[in-house]
Enzyme design. Sequence first.
Site, PDB file in Angstrom:
ATOM      1  N   ASP A  41       0.825  -1.208   0.000  1.00  0.00           N
ATOM      2  CA  ASP A  41       0.000   0.000   0.000  1.00  0.00           C
ATOM      3  C   ASP A  41       0.863   1.264   0.000  1.00  0.00           C
ATOM      4  O   ASP A  41       1.604   1.524   0.951  1.00  0.00           O
ATOM      5  CB  ASP A  41      -0.897  -0.053   1.251  1.00  0.00           C
ATOM      6  N   ASP A  84     -10.434   3.842  -1.449  1.00  0.00           N
ATOM      7  CA  ASP A  84     -11.063   2.859  -0.567  1.00  0.00           C
ATOM      8  C   ASP A  84     -12.587   2.871  -0.706  1.00  0.00           C
ATOM      9  O   ASP A  84     -13.213   3.925  -0.672  1.00  0.00           O
ATOM     10  CB  ASP A  84     -10.727   3.174   0.895  1.00  0.00           C
TER      11      ASP A  84
HETATM   12  C1  GLA Z   1      -5.356   2.104   2.742  1.00  0.00           C
HETATM   13  C2  GLA Z   1      -5.864   0.979   1.850  1.00  0.00           C
HETATM   14  C3  GLA Z   1      -6.917   0.193   2.598  1.00  0.00           C
HETATM   15  C4  GLA Z   1      -6.297  -0.377   3.874  1.00  0.00           C
HETATM   16  C5  GLA Z   1      -5.706   0.742   4.715  1.00  0.00           C
HETATM   17  C6  GLA Z   1      -4.900   0.196   5.884  1.00  0.00           C
HETATM   18  O1  GLA Z   1      -6.356   3.015   3.020  1.00  0.00           O
HETATM   19  O2  GLA Z   1      -6.388   1.483   0.654  1.00  0.00           O
HETATM   20  O3  GLA Z   1      -7.427  -0.842   1.784  1.00  0.00           O
HETATM   21  O4  GLA Z   1      -5.318  -1.305   3.512  1.00  0.00           O
HETATM   22  O5  GLA Z   1      -4.846   1.574   3.938  1.00  0.00           O
HETATM   23  O6  GLA Z   1      -4.342   1.190   6.675  1.00  0.00           O
END
Ligand code: GLA
Length: 730
Positions: free
Chosen positions: A482, A548
């Site tokens: 990520d 997200d």
């Molecule tokens: C980002 C990702 C999420 C999750 C969070 C974890 O927002 O896009 O899917 O993995 O980090 O902190």
Amino acid sequence: MIKNKLRPRLLALLILLPLALQAQNLSIGNGRFQKGDNPAWNTFAYDDSAWQEVSLTDQPWESLGLESANGIGWYRIHVVIPSSLKKGVVEAIMLDLGAIDDSDQTWVNGHLVGKDGTFPEDPGGYSSEYGKRRHYVVDPKWVRWDRDNVIAVRVYNYGDPGGFYRGSVKVVKPSLKDFAKLSLVAEKGGYKAVLATSVGTTGSLKIDVSDVITGAPESSKTQKVNLSAWKEKQVFCPLAPQKRLKVTYTDPRFPEILEAEVCAPYILTPPAPATPRYNGPAVFGVRPGSPVIFRLAFSGDKPMKYAVEGLPEGVVLDADKGVLSGSCAVPGDYPLVFTATNDKGSAQAQFTLCVGEDKIGLTPPMGWNSWNCWALSVSQEKVMASAAALINKGLADYGYAYMNIDDAWEGEERTPEGYITANDKFPDMKALGDWLHSNGLKFGIYSSPGDYTCGGFLGSLDHEEQDAQVWNSWGVDYLKYDWCGYSKVFDASRDKSEAALIRPYLKMQQFLREQPRDIFYSLCQYGRGRVWEWGAFVDANSWRTSHDIVDTWESLYVTGFERQPGLHPYAGPGHWNDPDMLIVGKVGWSSSLRDSRLTPDEQYTHISLWSLLAANMLIGCDISQMDDFTFNLLCNNEVNAVNQDVLGHQAHQDVVEDGMQIWSRDLSDGSFAVGIFNLNEASVPVQLDGALGIIGLNAPTVRDLWRQKDIPTDAIYVIPPHGVLYVKVK
Ligand code: GLA
């Protein structure tokens, strides 16, 4: 794929499409921006001439070259609002600001008109509303008609992106929907219809009940309404199981109609037979010499005995669990025959085990991820509870296999030698990995190329090789990597090249490939720099294509229907577009979970679209609390077979018209999967053969994938609001 020979307007096929209101609107391209905070910045008179001129459309702080750190920034937007917007039933205007990351307060000429999310100084602290579209109705007395007005927007951002990041800024004429709200509130034995209004209204309220499965009407009642401003009308509407309730309000002064519809969760997937039935993918790939971890996905009464013909040397079967293990050194495609037998009967399935360097992720990954339920409260115990339920409730019998821990497993410190550790919530990662593998399940983990992750835990920066080694020692089979925390160590405004986006991903890829096991490489950087165009270059098996997702219709709509069109050329065996994890079942992003806020129809839409998109199918809920409705969504073997089709052709969006969309993909058996989506707020009857004709398909009957039955095409099917008709056409 499908060529449109004839393309009559879809509208001609929709019998009863509600009148869409054409809002008059005024788009605003630019505003002025300043980081920092000052209470005087909301006033009309403040001199902002020295502020930076910025675009307001899809331009978060980072792409404006601004520092992405957490904090407060202000926009001041100068706009002449024409008095023509005032004419009409109600003399007000509305600001449509698009989505703002994370919270905002908005003033017009010094008068507060709206606030979404909360700020760090608020009681209870900061909370984000980054996915919500800002709609603020403005009292006409605050507007300077036909002269300069100042819209001041104070934004608090946490993590990137920040500020106006989706949609554009508009001043629009509001509709009845902005002054009156019709909602349905659950009560014992039914729902309470509530009509609330901030203007006086006279009209009629209609209450219809129909059968949820067949759509057949059952009853209809109409009553007169006469409400003065700020009053509410409440009507109790009983609702029996398997019924759909629809309430409609019309005020003849307004062209648009208010509608609200509900139904209880309803199950369309027929129960699996007691005899064995294979529901898994037709292929599975592994690199030469890497561990084979594969569970034969047969539903049916347990216990079951398994047999496999054609296994290459080195690969063995656990005949009681139906788990393949071992490894195969010799590249090749090995045709296998699976057999499963229980006391009710026996079934076989043809399968290919592919052994080769570029053979992993041949179908989209199916499994679970901890984020949408537990977020930072994830623990080994919770992962185990969902893993055990994956097996006991039968989801593993449908091919769900990855158990992926998202953020918040990392220890506070590395070992003195620099190796990553797990925190106290994960007492034994190796034991967890071993247990998963012994059951034919796979183990996934999460990290960031930054020094810290999104959730503030240790990232992999400068320890990439060591982290890959530790994960290998735990038996990790999947890495979600990520970007998030990397923004803090890398200045994106200084280097905007594609190479800069690729660099951290390529670095980790090299160390993953050095491990003696296959690690599915899942990129998570929200689609930056058109990742789908270069994801395969960094050997990624999937890449997130959007921000997200959360369990609201707006989020599902934006993620699924706005961000995915056009991405189909980039998906295929070994590399998939990932529109994010599933939002059905009990989710909550915290230690307290709730039922998904999507309606049952929206949940059918969600799973149908992900099936069409050949998307990663990562369950986001606590499986140990999964109900029958959610199981029905996730374990329809015909719906899942489209997602797992070996051709790996992602659907494309064929038709977008009048709030309807048609998406289709071709399948390895020569047929097509077609989703007809109704994104309107009201039900829409669709003449099926007409709708299929638009995309050049023609058949007397098609397979309704959710109901798993053949249905005639020369008939009208009512598609509920935000719902879908999902069919397979031979
Ligand atoms: C980002 C990702 C999420 C999750 C969070 C974890 O927002 O896009 O899917 O993995 O980090 O902190």
